[in-house]
Design a protein around this motif. Structure first.
Motif, PDB file in Angstrom:
ATOM      1  N   ARG A  72      -0.781   3.797   1.314  1.00 36.30           N
ATOM      2  CA  ARG A  72      -0.592   3.030   0.085  1.00 36.30           C
ATOM      3  C   ARG A  72      -1.726   3.237  -0.902  1.00 36.30           C
ATOM      4  NH1 ARG A  72       0.812  -3.488  -0.259  1.00 36.30           N
ATOM      5  NH2 ARG A  72       1.169  -3.521  -2.512  1.00 36.30           N
ATOM      6  N   TRP A  73      -2.980   3.302  -0.381  1.00 37.26           N
ATOM      7  CA  TRP A  73      -4.163   3.468  -1.229  1.00 37.26           C
ATOM      8  C   TRP A  73      -5.013   4.620  -0.694  1.00 37.26           C
ATOM      9  CZ3 TRP A  73      -3.361  -1.853   0.424  1.00 37.26           C
ATOM     10  CH2 TRP A  73      -2.772  -2.650  -0.573  1.00 37.26           C
ATOM     11  N   PRO A  74      -4.626   5.861  -0.927  1.00 43.68           N
ATOM     12  CA  PRO A  74      -5.327   7.012  -0.328  1.00 43.68           C
ATOM     13  C   PRO A  74      -6.785   7.166  -0.743  1.00 43.68           C
ATOM     14  CG  PRO A  74      -3.726   7.714  -1.974  1.00 43.68           C
ATOM     15  CD  PRO A  74      -3.469   6.274  -1.726  1.00 43.68           C
ATOM     16  N   ASP A  75      -7.169   6.603  -1.886  1.00 41.14           N
ATOM     17  CA  ASP A  75      -8.532   6.779  -2.370  1.00 41.14           C
ATOM     18  C   ASP A  75      -9.425   5.576  -2.104  1.00 41.14           C
ATOM     19  OD1 ASP A  75      -7.889   9.303  -3.406  1.00 41.14           O
ATOM     20  OD2 ASP A  75      -7.110   8.392  -5.253  1.00 41.14           O
ATOM     21  N   ARG A  76      -8.903   4.588  -1.383  1.00 46.41           N
ATOM     22  CA  ARG A  76      -9.694   3.381  -1.094  1.00 46.41           C
ATOM     23  C   ARG A  76     -10.059   3.321   0.380  1.00 46.41           C
ATOM     24  NH1 ARG A  76      -6.298  -1.523  -3.566  1.00 46.41           N
ATOM     25  NH2 ARG A  76      -7.878  -2.668  -2.373  1.00 46.41           N
ATOM     26  N   ARG A  77     -11.060   2.505   0.681  1.00 48.50           N
ATOM     27  CA  ARG A  77     -11.485   2.303   2.064  1.00 48.50           C
ATOM     28  C   ARG A  77     -11.266   0.841   2.434  1.00 48.50           C
ATOM     29  NH1 ARG A  77     -14.180   6.668   4.133  1.00 48.50           N
ATOM     30  NH2 ARG A  77     -14.703   8.274   2.595  1.00 48.50           N
ATOM     31  N   PRO A  78     -10.718   0.573   3.614  1.00 47.19           N
ATOM     32  CA  PRO A  78     -10.303  -0.799   3.942  1.00 47.19           C
ATOM     33  C   PRO A  78     -11.468  -1.758   4.149  1.00 47.19           C
ATOM     34  CG  PRO A  78     -10.075   0.637   5.851  1.00 47.19           C
ATOM     35  CD  PRO A  78     -10.402   1.529   4.688  1.00 47.19           C
ATOM     36  N   ALA A  79     -11.219  -3.015   3.791  1.00 45.68           N
ATOM     37  CA  ALA A  79     -12.178  -4.088   4.043  1.00 45.68           C
ATOM     38  C   ALA A  79     -11.426  -5.337   4.484  1.00 45.68           C
ATOM     39  CB  ALA A  79     -13.003  -4.367   2.797  1.00 45.68           C
ATOM     40  N   TYR A  80     -10.352  -5.128   5.260  1.00 48.35           N
ATOM     41  CA  TYR A  80      -9.466  -6.215   5.655  1.00 48.35           C
ATOM     42  C   TYR A  80      -9.816  -6.820   7.018  1.00 48.35           C
ATOM     43  CZ  TYR A  80      -7.347  -1.928   7.636  1.00 48.35           C
ATOM     44  OH  TYR A  80      -7.141  -0.723   8.263  1.00 48.35           O
ATOM     45  N   PHE A  81     -10.979  -6.548   7.538  1.00 52.27           N
ATOM     46  CA  PHE A  81     -11.305  -6.879   8.924  1.00 52.27           C
ATOM     47  C   PHE A  81     -11.667  -8.348   9.118  1.00 52.27           C
ATOM     48  CE2 PHE A  81     -12.577  -2.532   7.859  1.00 52.27           C
ATOM     49  CZ  PHE A  81     -11.704  -1.851   8.672  1.00 52.27           C
ATOM     50  N   GLU A  82     -11.446  -8.825  10.329  1.00 47.58           N
ATOM     51  CA  GLU A  82     -11.873 -10.171  10.701  1.00 47.58           C
ATOM     52  C   GLU A  82     -13.390 -10.198  10.818  1.00 47.58           C
ATOM     53  OE1 GLU A  82      -9.950 -11.051  14.355  1.00 47.58           O
ATOM     54  OE2 GLU A  82      -7.922 -10.842  13.562  1.00 47.58           O
ATOM     55  N   GLY A  83     -13.963 -11.399  10.683  1.00 50.92           N
ATOM     56  CA  GLY A  83     -15.409 -11.557  10.852  1.00 50.92           C
ATOM     57  C   GLY A  83     -16.234 -11.186   9.644  1.00 50.92           C
ATOM     58  N   ARG A 119      -2.458   0.262  11.340  1.00 51.53           N
ATOM     59  CA  ARG A 119      -2.816  -0.479  10.131  1.00 51.53           C
ATOM     60  C   ARG A 119      -3.599   0.413   9.172  1.00 51.53           C
ATOM     61  NH1 ARG A 119      -6.113  -6.285   9.819  1.00 51.53           N
ATOM     62  NH2 ARG A 119      -5.525  -6.754   7.662  1.00 51.53           N
ATOM     63  N   PHE A 120      -4.504   1.223   9.711  1.00 56.25           N
ATOM     64  CA  PHE A 120      -5.278   2.134   8.866  1.00 56.25           C
ATOM     65  C   PHE A 120      -4.372   3.168   8.197  1.00 56.25           C
ATOM     66  CE2 PHE A 120      -7.717   5.968   8.037  1.00 56.25           C
ATOM     67  CZ  PHE A 120      -8.808   5.470   7.343  1.00 56.25           C
TER      68      PHE A 120
END
Length: 215
Positions: free
Chosen positions: A199-210, A192-193
């Motif tokens: 798709r978004w090389p300059d962004r950091r994910p915030a799609y996590f549960e909780g 997933r990472f």
């Protein structure tokens, strides 16, 4: 016997004003989030609360130490939660307890590694809330430890003008307890990472549960 916290007279006028304003973990978290992240460009640092205030920037361990100083002045013990990762890019956060539940204050380059609300029954449960967000191309948590900065005795981790390398060495040597994630979940999160960064090389994910537990 632990070395006692300094009185307010040990702090400068701007430091005292900041401490008076930051009375809650949420307020400290907002302050730390407002500071530019310390990328240590050109020189590694490990600054005390005093130096963080003066320079207006902090990385994760500097932020945890600064939070410990502020919260200690409001009657909370200076506890750290230290993480170990397979890629040796460890993470350290400030740990607090409120109405019998555990929460944290943290600064990070990644949104999923900031603080947590005091909703966790144990430090281990709190530590587990960071497992998913730690997975990137190289990171995977393997252990955690609760460490009390008062164990350092008279060492000045609060206000020193020097880099606090002793704190770093102390945490590296501190006994950590295992923190495990299943191989199947790790592979799922890793893929997933990879897809996210493609798709978004300059962004950091915030799609996590909780995320409702994020401070």
């Amino acid at each position: 016997m632990p070395f006692p916290a300094p009185g307010l007279s040990a702090f400068s006028t701007p430091e005292r004003a900041l401490i008076a304003r930051l009375r809650t973990p949420a307020a400290v978290q907002r302050w730390l989030r407002s500071l530019p992240y310390n990328w240590e460009k050109g020189q590694e640092t490990l600054r005390s609360f005093r130096q963080v205030v003066r320079r207006g920037t902090a990385h994760c361990l500097e932020a945890a130490l600064a939070a410990a100083v502020v919260m200690e002045q409001h009657g909370r013990p200076p506890l750290l939660l230290s993480f170990e990762s397979v890629d040796k890019l460890d993470h350290v956060i400030y740990l607090f307890r409120e109405r019998g539940r555990w929460g944290s204050i943290a600064r990070s380059r990644d949104p999923g590694l900031h603080g947590r609300k005091p909703v966790f029954r144990t430090p281990r449960a709190l530590a587990r809330s960071y497992l998913d967000a730690y997975v990137d191309l190289t990171g995977r948590l393997t252990g955690f430890a609760v460490a009390d900065l008062r164990e350092l005795g008279r060492y000045d981790w609060r206000l020193s003008a020097r880099n606090l390398w002793k704190v770093e060495r102390w945490l590296v040597d501190y006994p950590h307890r295992p923190l495990q994630m299943s191989e199947a979940r790790y592979r799922l999160l890793l893929e997933r990472f990879r897809a996210f960064k493609a798709r978004w090389p300059d962004r950091r994910p915030a799609y996590f549960e909780g995320r409702e537990a994020w401070l």
